[in-house]
Design an enzyme around this catalytic site. Sequence first.
Site, mmCIF file in Angstrom:
data_model
loop_
_atom_site.group_PDB
_atom_site.id
_atom_site.type_symbol
_atom_site.label_atom_id
_atom_site.label_comp_id
_atom_site.label_asym_id
_atom_site.label_seq_id
_atom_site.Cartn_x
_atom_site.Cartn_y
_atom_site.Cartn_z
ATOM 1 N N CYS A 51 0.917 -1.235 -0.078
ATOM 2 C CA CYS A 51 -0.041 0.213 0.164
ATOM 3 C C CYS A 51 0.794 1.352 -0.128
ATOM 4 O O CYS A 51 1.631 1.391 0.949
ATOM 5 C CB CYS A 51 -0.818 0.195 1.234
ATOM 6 S SG CYS A 51 -1.846 1.305 1.141
ATOM 7 N N GLY A 52 0.840 2.038 -1.053
ATOM 8 C CA GLY A 52 1.845 3.028 -1.231
ATOM 9 C C GLY A 52 1.396 4.197 -0.425
ATOM 10 O O GLY A 52 2.385 4.897 0.527
ATOM 11 N N HIS A 53 0.279 4.779 0.010
ATOM 12 C CA HIS A 53 -0.303 5.597 0.650
ATOM 13 C C HIS A 53 0.015 5.409 2.165
ATOM 14 O O HIS A 53 0.323 5.925 3.144
ATOM 15 C CB HIS A 53 -1.830 6.206 0.535
ATOM 16 C CG HIS A 53 -2.503 5.522 1.346
ATOM 17 N ND1 HIS A 53 -3.239 4.347 1.135
ATOM 18 C CD2 HIS A 53 -3.077 5.794 2.460
ATOM 19 C CE1 HIS A 53 -4.115 4.099 2.242
ATOM 20 N NE2 HIS A 53 -3.696 4.914 3.081
ATOM 21 N N HIS A 66 -8.289 -3.949 -7.578
ATOM 22 C CA HIS A 66 -8.379 -2.548 -7.796
ATOM 23 C C HIS A 66 -8.778 -2.157 -9.229
ATOM 24 O O HIS A 66 -8.304 -2.599 -10.426
ATOM 25 C CB HIS A 66 -7.157 -1.889 -7.313
ATOM 26 C CG HIS A 66 -6.741 -2.144 -6.040
ATOM 27 N ND1 HIS A 66 -6.132 -3.181 -5.730
ATOM 28 C CD2 HIS A 66 -6.590 -0.885 -5.019
ATOM 29 C CE1 HIS A 66 -5.963 -2.861 -4.277
ATOM 30 N NE2 HIS A 66 -6.166 -1.688 -3.951
ATOM 31 N N ASP A 90 -10.158 5.535 -3.463
ATOM 32 C CA ASP A 90 -8.956 6.146 -2.754
ATOM 33 C C ASP A 90 -8.819 7.646 -2.798
ATOM 34 O O ASP A 90 -8.943 8.139 -3.816
ATOM 35 C CB ASP A 90 -7.662 5.302 -3.503
ATOM 36 C CG ASP A 90 -6.295 5.808 -2.746
ATOM 37 O OD1 ASP A 90 -6.033 6.397 -1.911
ATOM 38 O OD2 ASP A 90 -5.427 4.795 -2.856
ATOM 39 N N CYS A 115 -3.152 6.801 -4.931
ATOM 40 C CA CYS A 115 -2.952 5.552 -4.969
ATOM 41 C C CYS A 115 -1.423 4.997 -5.141
ATOM 42 O O CYS A 115 -1.252 5.047 -6.302
ATOM 43 C CB CYS A 115 -3.920 4.779 -5.583
ATOM 44 S SG CYS A 115 -4.043 3.033 -5.348
ATOM 45 N N GLY A 116 -0.677 4.821 -4.301
ATOM 46 C CA GLY A 116 0.656 4.647 -4.592
ATOM 47 C C GLY A 116 0.833 3.347 -5.525
ATOM 48 O O GLY A 116 1.520 3.456 -6.295
ATOM 49 N N THR A 117 0.073 2.189 -5.194
ATOM 50 C CA THR A 117 0.311 1.118 -5.895
ATOM 51 C C THR A 117 -0.303 1.204 -7.394
ATOM 52 O O THR A 117 0.022 0.891 -8.388
ATOM 53 C CB THR A 117 -0.130 -0.107 -5.537
ATOM 54 O OG1 THR A 117 -1.478 0.056 -4.774
ATOM 55 C CG2 THR A 117 0.616 -0.673 -4.038
HETATM 56 O O1 PYC Z 1 -1.868 3.952 -1.874
HETATM 57 O O2 PYC Z 1 -1.216 1.818 -2.822
HETATM 58 C C1 PYC Z 1 -1.814 2.528 -2.145
HETATM 59 C C2 PYC Z 1 -3.475 1.992 -1.702
HETATM 60 C C3 PYC Z 1 -3.846 0.798 -1.964
HETATM 61 C C4 PYC Z 1 -5.397 0.958 -1.628
HETATM 62 C C5 PYC Z 1 -5.457 2.042 -1.060
HETATM 63 N N1 PYC Z 1 -4.295 2.963 -1.259
#
Ligand code: PYC
Length: 311
Positions: A88-90, A208, A234, A238-240
């Site tokens: 999870c990036g965030h 996702h 999100d 969303c980092g990923t």
């Molecule tokens: O930031 O990767 C992310 C992420 C995945 C689900 C919610 N945020």
Amino acid sequence: MRRIRVIDSHTGGEPTRVVTDGGPELGAGDLASLRERFRTKFDAFRKAIVCEPRGSDVMVGALLCPPSSPASVAGIIFFNNVGYLGMCGHGTIGVVKTLEYLGRIGPGVHSLDTPVGPVKATLHPDGRVSIANVPSYRYAHDVAVNVPGHGEVRGDIAWGGNWFFLSRATQLPLESKHIPALLTYTSAIKQALVDQGITGEGGAEIDHVELYSKSPNPGVNARNFVLCPGLAYDRSPCGTGTSAKVACLAADQVLAEGETWVQESIIGSRFEARYVREGDRIRPTITGTASVNAEATLLVDSTDPFAWGIG
Ligand code: PYC
């Protein structure tokens, strides 16, 4: 009465709840096996921490664990209202700012273990955080899915630490007034992917869905709307999801190695992304920031019928 200590933060509006004490005792092992133990033996903790009435469908939990490699500062297992996330990036940006808040790290480069591999995080002196994410790649290009009520929708399937179906937003503009309709639309795409057996590599569920469009804002390359597995959207870019997007841009040869991509979320928060090539994959780096906004003790009272969460 069980007590669980948590620290909350948000990354571009998307919350992360880091469990610092009182969580499940998972024992030793790599992060993938600890996540499996969490899932099979202690899932009640997940619901108590992130589901209503203490949490919500938008909350992402992060259990701090001992690292599995000596070079890492911590291990992390991410979870939400319906299950467990690979990366999870965030959330990782939120964990880094939480570790800084706790005085466990300062500016510099830190390694964190996750169930899908180690990630390197840089805490910059100005408070921003860069995450060198797991190797990412586009798995399939221009895949058609038939979405009941919406017709044929085309998109790419890519891995950025989670599986994504990325599709250009053609039916509705990515504006916050359309969020309810965008949730309905992306949920229908997600269900259609399942119903039509369209998966990530090795049959992995695509959990996702990411819509993208141009941004009206100068200096921003694109805006996105990302549906998460628990059917919340999100608030961050969303980092990923940004990693998966950059993998597609790299595959299309429209973003060069080292070039910056500015990704904006539906609420206007931003990440910067760039990548380096690693064999047939890319390694994206995502930069953003998070703010710690609560420190609390969750009380799990045996007389409370919803002590372990709803659902
Ligand atoms: O930031 O990767 C992310 C992420 C995945 C689900 C919610 N945020």
